[in-house]
Design a protein around this motif. Structure first.
Motif, short mmCIF file in Angstrom:
data_model
loop_
_atom_site.label_atom_id
_atom_site.label_comp_id
_atom_site.label_asym_id
_atom_site.label_seq_id
_atom_site.Cartn_x
_atom_site.Cartn_y
_atom_site.Cartn_z
N GLY A 99 0.88 -1.24 0.11
CA GLY A 99 -0.10 -0.04 0.14
C GLY A 99 0.72 1.28 -0.12
O GLY A 99 0.32 2.27 -0.01
N ALA A 100 2.26 1.20 0.24
CA ALA A 100 2.96 2.36 0.08
C ALA A 100 3.19 2.76 -1.08
O ALA A 100 3.17 1.91 -2.14
CB ALA A 100 4.39 1.97 1.01
N LEU A 101 4.08 3.93 -1.60
CA LEU A 101 4.35 4.42 -2.70
C LEU A 101 5.56 4.28 -3.09
O LEU A 101 6.57 4.53 -2.09
CB LEU A 101 3.83 5.88 -2.80
N ILE A 102 6.20 3.98 -4.08
CA ILE A 102 7.69 4.14 -4.56
C ILE A 102 7.89 4.93 -5.84
O ILE A 102 6.82 4.92 -6.49
CB ILE A 102 8.19 2.66 -4.55
N GLY A 128 -2.45 -3.48 -7.19
CA GLY A 128 -3.96 -2.72 -7.28
C GLY A 128 -4.67 -3.31 -5.94
O GLY A 128 -5.45 -2.44 -5.49
N PRO A 129 -4.81 -4.31 -5.69
CA PRO A 129 -5.40 -4.72 -4.52
C PRO A 129 -4.89 -3.97 -3.17
O PRO A 129 -5.94 -3.42 -2.21
CB PRO A 129 -5.23 -6.08 -3.87
N ALA A 130 -3.74 -3.41 -2.87
CA ALA A 130 -3.31 -2.71 -1.91
C ALA A 130 -3.81 -1.29 -1.82
O ALA A 130 -4.39 -0.84 -1.03
CB ALA A 130 -1.92 -2.62 -1.69
N ALA A 131 -3.86 -1.04 -3.17
CA ALA A 131 -4.38 0.71 -3.72
C ALA A 131 -5.91 0.61 -3.16
O ALA A 131 -6.44 1.27 -2.82
CB ALA A 131 -4.13 1.01 -4.96
N SER A 132 -6.47 -0.48 -3.55
CA SER A 132 -8.03 -0.72 -3.31
C SER A 132 -8.24 -0.45 -1.85
O SER A 132 -9.32 -0.02 -1.46
CB SER A 132 -8.61 -1.81 -4.01
N VAL A 156 -3.51 7.61 -4.87
CA VAL A 156 -2.98 9.10 -4.80
C VAL A 156 -2.98 9.41 -3.28
O VAL A 156 -2.39 10.42 -2.79
CB VAL A 156 -3.54 10.13 -5.77
N VAL A 157 -3.80 8.77 -2.47
CA VAL A 157 -3.77 9.21 -0.81
C VAL A 157 -2.93 8.20 -0.11
O VAL A 157 -2.81 8.40 0.83
CB VAL A 157 -5.27 8.94 -0.51
N GLY A 158 -1.93 7.46 -0.83
CA GLY A 158 -1.08 6.71 0.23
C GLY A 158 0.20 7.44 0.68
O GLY A 158 0.32 8.54 0.16
N SER A 217 8.87 7.22 6.43
CA SER A 217 7.66 7.32 5.85
C SER A 217 7.34 8.84 5.59
O SER A 217 7.76 9.82 6.37
CB SER A 217 6.58 6.68 6.29
N GLY A 218 6.39 9.21 4.49
CA GLY A 218 5.90 10.66 4.38
C GLY A 218 5.28 10.64 3.11
O GLY A 218 5.34 9.82 2.18
N ARG A 219 4.61 11.59 2.94
CA ARG A 219 3.66 11.88 1.66
C ARG A 219 4.73 12.15 0.46
O ARG A 219 5.78 12.80 0.63
CB ARG A 219 2.83 13.08 1.82
N PRO A 220 4.43 11.87 -0.60
CA PRO A 220 5.15 11.94 -1.91
C PRO A 220 5.18 13.64 -2.33
O PRO A 220 4.31 14.51 -1.87
CB PRO A 220 4.54 11.23 -3.08
N ARG A 221 6.44 13.91 -2.69
CA ARG A 221 6.66 15.25 -3.22
C ARG A 221 5.65 15.47 -4.40
O ARG A 221 5.36 14.81 -5.23
CB ARG A 221 8.11 15.44 -3.88
N ILE A 222 5.14 16.83 -4.33
CA ILE A 222 4.34 17.36 -5.36
C ILE A 222 5.07 18.51 -5.95
O ILE A 222 5.50 19.17 -5.46
CB ILE A 222 2.94 17.80 -4.61
N ALA A 223 4.86 18.55 -7.47
CA ALA A 223 5.43 19.40 -8.30
C ALA A 223 5.09 20.89 -7.94
O ALA A 223 4.06 21.04 -7.79
CB ALA A 223 5.19 18.99 -9.73
N ASP A 224 5.97 21.66 -7.75
CA ASP A 224 5.47 23.01 -7.49
C ASP A 224 5.12 23.69 -8.70
O ASP A 224 5.16 23.36 -9.85
CB ASP A 224 6.78 24.03 -7.24
N GLU A 225 3.87 24.76 -8.54
CA GLU A 225 3.29 25.20 -9.61
C GLU A 225 4.26 26.26 -10.46
O GLU A 225 4.97 27.00 -9.59
CB GLU A 225 2.03 26.05 -9.17
#
Length: 668
Positions: free
Chosen positions: A230-233, A249-253, A569-571, A659-667
């Motif tokens: 369920g974690a993101l890489i 897919g199942p972990a994301a679900s 996207v919420v992981g 652990s932490g939230r993924p980086r999001i591109a700056d506008e």
């Protein structure tokens, strides 16, 4: 400043889903497109363009892309994947008999090289002569390599040398076992590495297709992939370790189910085209399988959600056993291309053939069945036997009826091997076709579905009577069978979780009586202690009946069909690193993991170094995997019993989790 939107994409066996997600408003838009095996970017672009249009959003509003997929899971469940060469260092042929390794290897080639290490990381000299002799020929017949060395988790040097030699000569992808797991158990680590190697080309194609599309559309933002826990890489890491995306897919679900329903305790069942995945939410968190994920009958060393995956879905093969007095219907585990979908894609290739077969007075063995290429690149068809190549050459991009393609009985086995390699799809009736006949679904060609079920209904049972008097009756039998098989697999998963895994619901008279509410002096009841969350595009069609059969409250969230894409996207990004300390002799301490082996003569110094290494490596890995501001926790297990009055260190394990939230591109 406008809020950045997160784009979640889930590529399944049948559909590719996309959602645009806002961290303040939730799901902004959702869409589906058919997964296009020949070029995955077509399905991805179809789904993404649809959500952008729906939300009236500009591509500049997207700050992160996250991908989940069931392609790796489906491939292992269906026994598919590329041909891989396995190189075992310091192991012998007898080691293939352990952990299902020989069975998983099948006809793929294996090489044994002298070498390897002991538990403290000391080496037996490596001899690569056999590898150098075999490589020029071997590299022409496989699409990737797997390398497993004896105690490589304590010292990976031999795996690295073999990997570098293979890459230098073959230029093919190579997976090393130490890159996938830090656990002991060589044969199971070799099995995990072999499966990883088989999946490399498939996941590489998926990520490449997604990246190509995003580049074309000018979306230059971080891209993540959901791992099996369920974690993101990061996408780059997923390319190296695609095995970690089994159960992605199942972990994301599961992550999506928790987010969409708000339920802390639930049984979550996700029905796709190929598989049904069942897991338990306890206290708001998915349970993890400490022993490693089981997929396609093989227990891997991949930490993943404690999810049971069954070969049962909307596109499952309908198998009719007509040998008894009363015909029996079973579904799966193979996925078929539904006739309704095949006809929607190739109307001229399906309907005229079905109409011709209906006009013949006798029932043909291959009525209503077709073969079509999956469209994978030609290089993945390397190493075919002459008879396989000859049959493969006859099959094209449009479905061919089996009654014209298969001339001899032996060719059926040859065709099955091409299907197992992922080169050919079989088309035939499925539960999706049954739902088209009953009016529960209508997105494809209902006329083809009806003709297919009419042909199948003519099959005669042991009494000489047709198995069903009409397509509608057969459709109801198929859907009822899916309801019952779904109830069985959900019960099977829950019973295993309760520690009663030996009870098989499919073969229990007591459970059969309970599920069908059979009256009697003794009445049996069966029920779940928590709601059943149904996910998947077809969940609203099937799951109310399944929940009723199981005596459970039914919960089907509004976004059930795109729960995987929401979960993507919420992981969170999570990285786990373990460093070991052992004592080969009194007063000598060896630190292994996250770098070269180090020999020290002070236990406190060894423990301090191990902790520092684990924390530094976990933080580095989390940042490499795209975490923005990871936080780290450290746990330790010290196995040091008293032996004859003095303390003896066997092994100390220091595990850091960042652990932490993924980086999001700056506008811009």
């Amino acid at each position: 400043m406008a809020e950045q939107l997160l784009l979640g994409i889930d590529t399944g066996g049948t559909y590719t889903d996309a959602v645009l997600y806002s961290e303040t408003h939730g799901v902004v838009a959702r869409a589906k497109a058919l997964t296009t095996r020949h070029d995955l970017s077509v399905g991805i672009s179809g789904a993404v363009e649809a959500v952008l249009e729906q939300a009236k959003a500009a591509v500049s509003a997207i700050g992160l892309v996250s991908l989940s997929t069931t392609l790796a899971t489906n491939a292992l469940v269906e026994g598919q994947g590329g041909r891989a060469g396995l190189v075992m260092i310091g192991f012998g042929p007898d080691d293939l008999k352990r952990d299902g390794l020989a069975d998983a290897l099948g006809n793929d080639p294996v090489l044994f090289l002298p070498g390897g290490h002991n538990v403290h990381g000391n080496e037996t000299p490596l001899d690569m002569t056999a590898l150098d002799e075999a490589l020029p020929t071997l590299s022409q017949t496989v699409s990737s390599f797997a390398v497993a060395g004896y105690f490589a988790v304590r010292n990976p040097a031999h795996e690295q040398r073999v990997r570098d030699r293979i890459r230098e000569v073959s230029h093919l992808p190579v997976t090393c076992s130490h890159e996938l797991s830090s656990k002991l158990g060589g044969p199971r680590r070799a099995l995990t590495t072999l499966l990883n190697a088989r999946l490399v080309s498939m996941i590489d194609r998926l990520i490449g297709a997604c990246e190509d599309y995003l580049t074309r559309r000018g979306i230059h933002v971080p891209m993540m992939v959901v791992r099996g826990d369920g974690a993101l890489i990061s996408a780059a890491e997923a390319r190296l370790r695609p095995i970690e995306t089994i159960l992605s897919g199942p972990a994301a679900s599961l992550v999506g189910a928790r987010h969409l329903t708000g339920l802390d305790n639930a049984v979550v069942s996700d029905i796709g085209g190929t598989t049904t995945d069942v897991a338990v939410l306890d206290g708001g968190r998915p349970k993890l399988d400490a022993e490693g994920a089981v997929v396609g009958g093989y227990r891997t060393m991949v930490e993943a959600v404690a999810m049971r995956t069954f070969g049962l879905g909307g596109d499952s093969e309908v198998r009719i056993n007509d040998r008894g007095l009363k015909a029996k219907i079973d579904l799966g585990p193979r996925r078929f291309l539904p006739l309704s979908l095949a006809s929607a894609l190739h109307p001229d290739a399906i309907l005229p053939v079905l109409e011709r077969q209906i006009r013949t007075p006798h029932v043909g063995r291959h009525d209503g069945r077709f073969a079509v290429r999956t469209g994978v690149p030609e290089r993945l068809a390397s190493g075919l036997q002459p008879q396989e190549q000859a049959l493969y050459d006859k099959i094209g991009a449009a479905p061919l009826p089996l009654d014209g393609l298969l001339v001899t009985t032996l060719q059926k086995a040859t065709l099955d091997r091409l299907v197992a390699r992922g080169l050919v799809h079989l088309c035939g009736i499925t539960p999706s076709d049954a739902m088209h006949v009953l009016g529960g679904q209508g997105q494809w060609d209902a006329a083809a579905a009806r003709l297919g079920l009419e042909l199948a209904a003519r099959t005669k049972d042991g009494t000489g009577r047709p198995i069903a008097e009409s397509p509608d009756v057969l459709a109801r039998l198929i859907v009822d069978r899916l309801t019952r098989q779904s109830a069985d697999v959900i019960l099977s998963a829950c019973l295993a979780d309760d520690g009663v895994g030996t009870l098989d619901p499919a073969n229990s008279i007591s459970i059969d009586r309970a599920l069908h509410r059979v009256p009697g002096i003794v009445t049996f009841r069966v029920a779940l202690d928590r709601p059943l969350v149904g996910l998947g595009a077809s969940a609203p069609v099937y799951y109310p009946d399944i929940a009723e059969m199981l005596g459970a409250e039914s919960s089907i969230p509004a976004d059930a069909g795109v729960a995987n894409a929401v979960g993507a996207v919420v992981g969170q990004v999570r990285a786990i690193v373990t460093v070991f300390v052992t004592m080969p002799e009194d007063g000598v301490f060896i630190v292994n993991g996250a770098g070269d082996s180090v020999r020290l003569i002070d236990e406190a110094a060894a423990f301090s170094l191990a902790k520092e290494r684990a924390v530094t490596a976990a933080l580095h890995s989390a940042r490499t995997n795209g975490a923005d501001e990871p936080v780290v926790t450290l746990s330790e297990e010290i196995d040091a019993p008293e032996v004859e009055g003095s303390r003896k260190l066997v092994e100390a394990r220091f595990t850091a989790t960042a652990s932490g939230r993924p980086r999001i591109a700056d506008e811009a």
